[in-house]
Design a protein around this motif. Sequence first.
Motif, PDB file in Angstrom:
ATOM      1  N   THR A 360      46.087  46.255  25.654  1.00 27.92           N
ATOM      2  CA  THR A 360      46.063  45.682  27.001  1.00 27.92           C
ATOM      3  C   THR A 360      45.411  44.308  26.941  1.00 27.92           C
ATOM      4  O   THR A 360      44.859  43.909  25.916  1.00 27.92           O
ATOM      5  CB  THR A 360      45.297  46.599  27.985  1.00 27.92           C
ATOM      6  N   THR A 361      45.488  43.588  28.036  1.00 24.55           N
ATOM      7  CA  THR A 361      44.803  42.300  28.166  1.00 24.55           C
ATOM      8  C   THR A 361      43.799  42.391  29.305  1.00 24.55           C
ATOM      9  O   THR A 361      43.747  43.385  30.031  1.00 24.55           O
ATOM     10  CB  THR A 361      45.798  41.162  28.467  1.00 24.55           C
ATOM     11  N   THR A 362      43.011  41.348  29.479  1.00 21.29           N
ATOM     12  CA  THR A 362      42.091  41.271  30.620  1.00 21.29           C
ATOM     13  C   THR A 362      42.578  40.250  31.638  1.00 21.29           C
ATOM     14  O   THR A 362      41.784  39.675  32.383  1.00 21.29           O
ATOM     15  CB  THR A 362      40.673  40.920  30.147  1.00 21.29           C
ATOM     16  N   GLU A 363      43.894  40.038  31.643  1.00 21.26           N
ATOM     17  CA  GLU A 363      44.513  39.097  32.592  1.00 21.26           C
ATOM     18  C   GLU A 363      43.841  37.719  32.514  1.00 21.26           C
ATOM     19  O   GLU A 363      43.545  37.072  33.513  1.00 21.26           O
ATOM     20  CB  GLU A 363      44.434  39.640  34.018  1.00 21.26           C
ATOM     21  N   LYS A 364      43.565  37.305  31.263  1.00 22.38           N
ATOM     22  CA  LYS A 364      42.995  35.993  30.959  1.00 22.38           C
ATOM     23  C   LYS A 364      41.558  35.815  31.469  1.00 22.38           C
ATOM     24  O   LYS A 364      41.062  34.687  31.577  1.00 22.38           O
ATOM     25  CB  LYS A 364      43.892  34.868  31.481  1.00 22.38           C
ATOM     26  N   LEU A 365      40.894  36.926  31.765  1.00 23.98           N
ATOM     27  CA  LEU A 365      39.502  36.878  32.183  1.00 23.98           C
ATOM     28  C   LEU A 365      38.594  37.202  31.004  1.00 23.98           C
ATOM     29  O   LEU A 365      38.933  38.003  30.129  1.00 23.98           O
ATOM     30  CB  LEU A 365      39.245  37.879  33.322  1.00 23.98           C
ATOM     31  N   GLY A 366      37.397  36.627  30.987  1.00 23.01           N
ATOM     32  CA  GLY A 366      36.410  36.946  29.965  1.00 23.01           C
ATOM     33  C   GLY A 366      36.751  36.379  28.603  1.00 23.01           C
ATOM     34  O   GLY A 366      37.700  35.598  28.437  1.00 23.01           O
ATOM     35  N   PHE A 367      35.949  36.785  27.589  1.00 23.15           N
ATOM     36  CA  PHE A 367      36.099  36.179  26.261  1.00 23.15           C
ATOM     37  C   PHE A 367      37.436  36.536  25.629  1.00 23.15           C
ATOM     38  O   PHE A 367      38.031  35.715  24.921  1.00 23.15           O
ATOM     39  CB  PHE A 367      34.935  36.586  25.344  1.00 23.15           C
ATOM     40  N   THR A 368      37.947  37.765  25.878  1.00 19.55           N
ATOM     41  CA  THR A 368      39.261  38.079  25.314  1.00 19.55           C
ATOM     42  C   THR A 368      40.343  37.285  26.037  1.00 19.55           C
ATOM     43  O   THR A 368      41.323  36.851  25.414  1.00 19.55           O
ATOM     44  CB  THR A 368      39.552  39.590  25.415  1.00 19.55           C
TER      45      THR A 368
END
Length: 389
Positions: A360-368
């Motif tokens: 999954t992704t973090t929807e371009k939030l945070g360090f990932t």
Amino acid sequence: MECVAIVVAAGRGSRVGGPLPKQYRLLGDESALRRSLHLLAAHPEIASVQAVIHEDDRILYAAQAAGLPKLRPPVIGAADRQGSVKAGLDAFADAPPQIVLVHDAARPFASPALVSRVIAAAAQHGAAIPALPVSDTIKLVDAEGRVAATPDRSALRAVQTPQGFGFAALRAAHADAAASGAAGLTDDAAVMEWAGHAVATVAGEVGNMKLTYPEDFARAARAGARDDVRTGSGFDVHAFGPGDHVMLGGIAIPFERGLDGHSDADVGLHALTDAVLGALCDGDIGAHFPPSDPQWKGATSDRFLAFAAARVAARGGKIAHLDLTLICEAPKIGPHRDAIRARIAAIAGVPESRISVKATTTEKLGFTGRREGIAAMATATIRLPEEAE
């Protein structure tokens, strides 16, 4: 001393009945054969495992052996147990070990501790078998069923497997017995006794029952219901650094960057290792493999997960399920998902059907989301025998 194991699984189990040979019948969610193979393949003192099967069971065996480590290609057994063990011994002729264990597939509840006792005694005495005192009064009867004698039960023992021997001595004894036409030797200790060897005993286990009759499977199901089911979780993160690939779940994935870490920075295997150790209440990856120790610099992380899996086996348990979630914007995990599942299954010694890998992704939030690194979450479910409390 190198130790190998032979699992005798060529019998038909006619006294049990049913459409399948008894070693392939399920005990809960695993067959007796798979439990026996897993016990020996996961044991740290055993180098390899040789199964002896019936000619008609090749497909059945392949399904039950899938994903287990240390297994050699199976060999075909004979019409009786004695001939089947000889076939298993002959399979090691090109590279003979020092010690060999012989175990019946129909004894799926032996413990790792029992295996260790037999190996140690075989190394010391040349031949050793697990045995239990007989609690029932035993009678000798004649052809008409009349009692002929009552032996002193204090000198009687009920014998189990695995049985351990010096490899060269056992193979020679089986060869001599076959050449002499000696038949009716119902276990390998009897073959060694026939050849003039002394056989030592070690303490057996009441729970190490043999599946012979239909009611034995009912007893086994009741015993399995008392398993202690535990769940552990793991989390890990590594930042991107220089490189041309990342290691994820034991697979090298080409990428424009690498992952920084003391080992190979496999964030997926690190999270899984912590999950398994967490289910065992056995510390974490840093406690067993501290980054301050130079021997782990650049180490491949499959060693960490294999270590955790071996800790489960040493407690008499098994891994029931592993679930891994990789969190990153890139690289794409989907094209590599099946390879990662297969690799994790091979490392942990469990079927691929019990491995879940998601991304999954973090929807371009945070360090990932900023593509600064990769995170992983993992959950492990294990089963331990109730006695492990």
